[in-house]
Each structure stands twice: as C-alpha cells, then as structure tokens.
Design a protein around this motif. Structure first.
Motif, PDB file in Angstrom:
ATOM      1  N   GLU A  76       0.842  -1.195   0.000  1.00 49.25           N
ATOM      2  CA  GLU A  76       0.000   0.000   0.000  1.00 49.25           C
ATOM      3  C   GLU A  76       0.878   1.246   0.000  1.00 49.25           C
ATOM      4  N   VAL A  77       0.664   2.096  -0.986  1.00 56.69           N
ATOM      5  CA  VAL A  77       1.407   3.344  -1.124  1.00 56.69           C
ATOM      6  C   VAL A  77       0.397   4.481  -1.213  1.00 56.69           C
ATOM      7  N   ASN A  78       0.398   5.353  -0.206  1.00 57.52           N
ATOM      8  CA  ASN A  78      -0.545   6.480  -0.158  1.00 57.52           C
ATOM      9  C   ASN A  78      -1.986   6.017  -0.308  1.00 57.52           C
ATOM     10  N   GLY A  79      -2.300   4.910   0.370  1.00 59.75           N
ATOM     11  CA  GLY A  79      -3.662   4.413   0.368  1.00 59.75           C
ATOM     12  C   GLY A  79      -4.058   3.602  -0.844  1.00 59.75           C
ATOM     13  N   THR A  80      -3.126   3.381  -1.774  1.00 62.88           N
ATOM     14  CA  THR A  80      -3.413   2.621  -2.990  1.00 62.88           C
ATOM     15  C   THR A  80      -2.601   1.333  -3.020  1.00 62.88           C
ATOM     16  N   GLU A  81      -3.245   0.246  -3.434  1.00 63.80           N
ATOM     17  CA  GLU A  81      -2.536  -1.024  -3.557  1.00 63.80           C
ATOM     18  C   GLU A  81      -1.728  -1.041  -4.845  1.00 63.80           C
ATOM     19  N   GLU A  82      -0.447  -1.302  -4.707  1.00 66.89           N
ATOM     20  CA  GLU A  82       0.455  -1.347  -5.854  1.00 66.89           C
ATOM     21  C   GLU A  82       1.034  -2.757  -5.997  1.00 66.89           C
ATOM     22  N   VAL A  83       0.988  -3.292  -7.205  1.00 66.46           N
ATOM     23  CA  VAL A  83       1.551  -4.618  -7.490  1.00 66.46           C
ATOM     24  C   VAL A  83       2.959  -4.443  -8.046  1.00 66.46           C
ATOM     25  N   VAL A  84       3.905  -5.189  -7.502  1.00 71.32           N
ATOM     26  CA  VAL A  84       5.291  -5.151  -7.979  1.00 71.32           C
ATOM     27  C   VAL A  84       5.703  -6.578  -8.328  1.00 71.32           C
ATOM     28  N   LEU A  85       6.399  -6.727  -9.455  1.00 68.46           N
ATOM     29  CA  LEU A  85       6.756  -8.049  -9.977  1.00 68.46           C
ATOM     30  C   LEU A  85       8.261  -8.283  -9.931  1.00 68.46           C
ATOM     31  N   GLY A  86       8.636  -9.549  -9.973  1.00 66.21           N
ATOM     32  CA  GLY A  86      10.042  -9.932 -10.052  1.00 66.21           C
ATOM     33  C   GLY A  86      10.181 -11.280 -10.723  1.00 66.21           C
ATOM     34  N   GLY A  87      11.279 -11.490 -11.421  1.00 66.20           N
ATOM     35  CA  GLY A  87      11.535 -12.771 -12.072  1.00 66.20           C
ATOM     36  C   GLY A  87      13.017 -13.000 -12.224  1.00 66.20           C
ATOM     37  N   ASN A  88      13.404 -14.246 -12.402  1.00 65.97           N
ATOM     38  CA  ASN A  88      14.829 -14.556 -12.490  1.00 65.97           C
ATOM     39  C   ASN A  88      15.337 -14.491 -13.932  1.00 65.97           C
ATOM     40  N   THR A  89      16.566 -14.022 -14.053  1.00 66.70           N
ATOM     41  CA  THR A  89      17.243 -13.925 -15.345  1.00 66.70           C
ATOM     42  C   THR A  89      18.622 -14.550 -15.211  1.00 66.70           C
ATOM     43  N   GLU A  90      18.930 -15.476 -16.089  1.00 66.09           N
ATOM     44  CA  GLU A  90      20.212 -16.177 -16.015  1.00 66.09           C
ATOM     45  C   GLU A  90      21.182 -15.658 -17.068  1.00 66.09           C
ATOM     46  N   TYR A  91      22.454 -15.731 -16.714  1.00 66.04           N
ATOM     47  CA  TYR A  91      23.494 -15.305 -17.643  1.00 66.04           C
ATOM     48  C   TYR A  91      24.785 -15.994 -17.226  1.00 66.04           C
ATOM     49  N   GLY A  92      25.679 -16.177 -18.177  1.00 66.34           N
ATOM     50  CA  GLY A  92      27.039 -16.582 -17.804  1.00 66.34           C
ATOM     51  C   GLY A  92      27.210 -18.034 -17.447  1.00 66.34           C
ATOM     52  N   ARG A  93      27.784 -18.352 -16.264  1.00 65.09           N
ATOM     53  CA  ARG A  93      28.542 -19.589 -16.046  1.00 65.09           C
ATOM     54  C   ARG A  93      28.029 -20.708 -15.173  1.00 65.09           C
ATOM     55  N   PRO A  94      27.023 -20.792 -14.517  1.00 65.40           N
ATOM     56  CA  PRO A  94      25.821 -19.962 -14.569  1.00 65.40           C
ATOM     57  C   PRO A  94      25.765 -18.957 -13.431  1.00 65.40           C
ATOM     58  N   GLU A  95      25.214 -17.821 -13.738  1.00 66.47           N
ATOM     59  CA  GLU A  95      24.884 -16.824 -12.738  1.00 66.47           C
ATOM     60  C   GLU A  95      23.507 -16.287 -13.062  1.00 66.47           C
ATOM     61  N   GLY A  96      22.931 -15.566 -12.112  1.00 65.27           N
ATOM     62  CA  GLY A  96      21.600 -15.064 -12.386  1.00 65.27           C
ATOM     63  C   GLY A  96      21.147 -14.016 -11.393  1.00 65.27           C
ATOM     64  N   ILE A  97      20.142 -13.243 -11.801  1.00 67.38           N
ATOM     65  CA  ILE A  97      19.415 -12.356 -10.913  1.00 67.38           C
ATOM     66  C   ILE A  97      18.203 -13.145 -10.428  1.00 67.38           C
ATOM     67  N   HIS A  98      17.991 -13.190  -9.135  1.00 64.35           N
ATOM     68  CA  HIS A  98      16.972 -14.056  -8.568  1.00 64.35           C
ATOM     69  C   HIS A  98      15.592 -13.424  -8.623  1.00 64.35           C
ATOM     70  N   GLY A  99      14.589 -14.261  -8.523  1.00 60.22           N
ATOM     71  CA  GLY A  99      13.232 -13.748  -8.484  1.00 60.22           C
ATOM     72  C   GLY A  99      12.975 -12.869  -7.282  1.00 60.22           C
ATOM     73  N   GLU A 100      13.405 -13.315  -6.097  1.00 60.17           N
ATOM     74  CA  GLU A 100      13.186 -12.545  -4.872  1.00 60.17           C
ATOM     75  C   GLU A 100      13.930 -11.214  -4.904  1.00 60.17           C
ATOM     76  N   THR A 101      15.181 -11.259  -5.291  1.00 62.89           N
ATOM     77  CA  THR A 101      15.982 -10.041  -5.295  1.00 62.89           C
ATOM     78  C   THR A 101      15.515  -9.087  -6.386  1.00 62.89           C
ATOM     79  N   SER A 102      15.086  -9.629  -7.515  1.00 64.60           N
ATOM     80  CA  SER A 102      14.522  -8.805  -8.579  1.00 64.60           C
ATOM     81  C   SER A 102      13.290  -8.066  -8.072  1.00 64.60           C
ATOM     82  N   LEU A 103      12.429  -8.764  -7.373  1.00 63.03           N
ATOM     83  CA  LEU A 103      11.209  -8.165  -6.831  1.00 63.03           C
ATOM     84  C   LEU A 103      11.528  -7.028  -5.856  1.00 63.03           C
ATOM     85  N   LEU A 104      12.385  -7.299  -4.890  1.00 61.27           N
ATOM     86  CA  LEU A 104      12.696  -6.282  -3.890  1.00 61.27           C
ATOM     87  C   LEU A 104      13.451  -5.103  -4.499  1.00 61.27           C
TER      88      LEU A 104
END
Length: 344
Positions: A76-104
């Motif tokens: 809730e931001v200023n009385g309004t519900e806001e939806v925020v998304l996140g997803g994982n992206t992989e690259y390299g050897r393997p490495e990746g951006i995580h779903g949880e960390t992407s969301l936050l």
C-alpha cells in the motif's frame, strides 16, 4: 551492485516450474488449512491472491536451468494497492538475478528504501507445484534487509490453486541459537581443533577489509583426506564480496578434495562470528557430497577466540535448503565417480 546493504545474488527460488491458469472457470485461490492461521487477515489474503494472479504473467529468462521463479507482492502506497513483480534472469557460467531479489529491487526503485524495508509484507511465488524448499542462501541474505521478522512467503500452485504461506523466519537460524559445545566432546582431537582455529585466525589477519574493517571473518576446513584449507573474507570496490567458507571449499575442490570433515569460522577475538546464508549455502552444497559418499555432515564450528565453541551442521544452519544433490542426483553421482581422487 549494492542496494542499501544487500547484494544481487545467484539464482534461487521456492517453486518448481510454471503453469497457466487456462480456463476462465478455474476456482479462486484458497489457502491450505495450515496457512489459514498464518494469514488470518482477509485483506492480506486478498492481496496475496492478487499478487499470484500478477506473478503468473511474469517473464523470465532461464536458458540454463529452465527453472522459472515468478514472484510478486502487493504493498500500500498512499492508500493505494500497488503490485510489484520480479523474475529470475540467467546469464554466464551460470549466474543469475533471482526472483526474490529482482522483486525487492523493483520495490526499491519504484517506492524507495523505507517502503522496501517496512511495507513489503509478503513475497508470493507462482508455480505449477510448490516444493518444500526455501530461498537459497543468497536470497535469504537479501531478504533480511527487509522487515523480515514479519515477512511472509506464499507459494501458489497452479495445479490445484492452493496457496501455502509460511513465515520467512522459518528459514533462518541465528548464530546465537547454535549450541555451545565443550571442545572435548567434538569428534576432533585437541590437536586437530587447535590447528584449525589457529589457521582460521591467521587467515583472518590477512583478509581484505577495504569496506569491512572489524567485521571480517575467516574459515579453515579439514577434509577427510587429512588436508587443511583456509580462506579469509575479501571485499572490493564492485561489492562482490568473497566469503571465506566458499573460498576454502573452492581451494579444496581445485585439489579434487570434495569431502570435508569440519570447518572452523573465526571472527573478532572475544565475539562469535557471523556466518552469512550465502556461505551456509556453499557449505550445504558440499555437505551433500558427504552424504552421497556415506560420510557424516560437515561440522560447522564457531570459535570466539577465547576457547569456547558453538557447533552445528550446514543442514541445521540452513532450514528448507536445496542443492544440486536434490535437483540432479544423477549428475552428482556421475561427477563423484569421474573423480576417483575425491574419495579418501
């Protein structure tokens, strides 16, 4: 890159695969019986269901693992519900951006530090089925930067539209709760223990502490082959901190020494050292090698530098953990068979 003390880390998640809602007549999300007590508030339940509907449409790039982590939250931001998304992206050897960390990270960019630390009440994951694992160690470290004592983790199954909700705190065990054990009761000789402590303390004095003065730790490990390996924490300007347990395990692996017996962690003299969840993940992964070869779990020993010890295992220090041994047991078995020198 650093974000208010948290680091974008490697791929992790709590769901297996992704599915589609399909028919428009699919029943609404329902909490499992155990989850009803965790989320008694009707408004919060509605927000979790709203987040799961949004998470279904999250895009990911998982060309290495094909393991999609689709996450969302509602705040809730200023009385309004806001939806925020996140997803994982992989690259390299393997490495990746995580779903949880992407969301936050997206919450941080859109609504700022205060909202990230205090307004995120849950992280919801959408998947075909829900496993019994939690976030990887990296993502646990990242989520601790939020108001984690009240954070909930929801997993919605597309297969039956049930939602399981747990407390994020269930995935954490603080070092203060590790049991204190008399040195004489450890399955190591006094000589072996003293050598590990000395090695860890010496390593710590040589660590790189450009950004972490007074907070650095080091670790020394004894393998079942009788060899000792050690490493100290090391920071750098890119904020790619190198953790000591992971460092010594990489040294051992370089020598085809995959079965560790005990690891001692040392910090500031007179204080109990902290062990990051990322380092616990490294230790847990290698401890599964022991299990595959019929060895006991690796002992994780903390020293206060004053002759006192806390002892646990990585299995106990990382609740609801997952590893390659769980996802790819055949690959782990083949790997160990292809490295005969790994067996002491």
């Amino acid at each position: 890159m650093k974000l208010d003390g948290a680091v974008l880390l490697l791929l992790c998640g709590v769901v297996a695969g992704c599915g589609s809602r399909g028919s428009q007549n699919v029943p609404k999300w329902t909490l499992t019986r155990e989850s009803e007590a965790v989320v008694p508030d009707a408004k919060l339940r509605s927000q979790i269901f709203k987040a799961l509907d949004a998470a279904e449409k999250v895009h990911t790039d998982t060309f290495i693992s094909h393991f999609q982590v689709r996450a969302a939250t509602v705040l809730e931001v200023n009385g309004t519900e806001e939806v925020v998304l996140g997803g994982n992206t992989e690259y390299g050897r393997p490495e990746g951006i995580h779903g949880e960390t992407s969301l936050l990270n997206h919450v941080m960019v859109l609504y700022g530090s205060d909202a990230t630390h205090h307004a995120v009440r849950f992280v919801a994951f959408y998947g075909q089925t829900c496993g019994d694992t939690g976030s990887c160690g990296d993502c646990r470290d990242y989520q601790i930067a939020t108001d984690y004592e009240h954070l909930l983790v929801a997993c919605g199954q597309a297969s039956d539209h049930t939602v399981r909700v747990r407390r994020f705190m269930d995935q954490l065990i603080c070092e203060r709760d590790f049991p204190v054990v008399d040195a004489a009761k450890l399955p190591l000789s006094a000589k072996q223990l003293a050598a590990l402590v000395k090695s860890a303390e010496e390593a710590r004095s040589a660590g790189i502490t450009l950004f972490t003065p007074g907070h650095n730790t080091a670790a020394a490990g004894l393998s079942w082959s009788g060899k000792t390996y050690r490493a100290a924490g090391a920071d750098d300007a890119a904020f790619h901190y190198r953790y000591p347990i992971g460092g010594l395990l990489q040294q051992a692996a370089t020598e085809s020494d995959y079965l560790m017996r005990a690891i001692v962690v040392a910090g500031e003299p007179g204080q109990w050292p902290a062990v990051s969840y990322r380092d616990r993940q490294y230790g847990y992964e290698v401890s599964t090698f022991n299990h595959a070869e019929g060895k006991p779990p690796i002992l994780l020993i903390l020293t206060d530098g004053r002759g006192k010890y806390k002892v646990t295992t990585f299995e106990s220090a990382l609740p609801y953990a997952f590893s390659t041994a769980a996802f790819m047991p055949g690959a782990l078995s083949a790997f160990l068979k292809s490295h005969p020198n790994a067996k002491p």
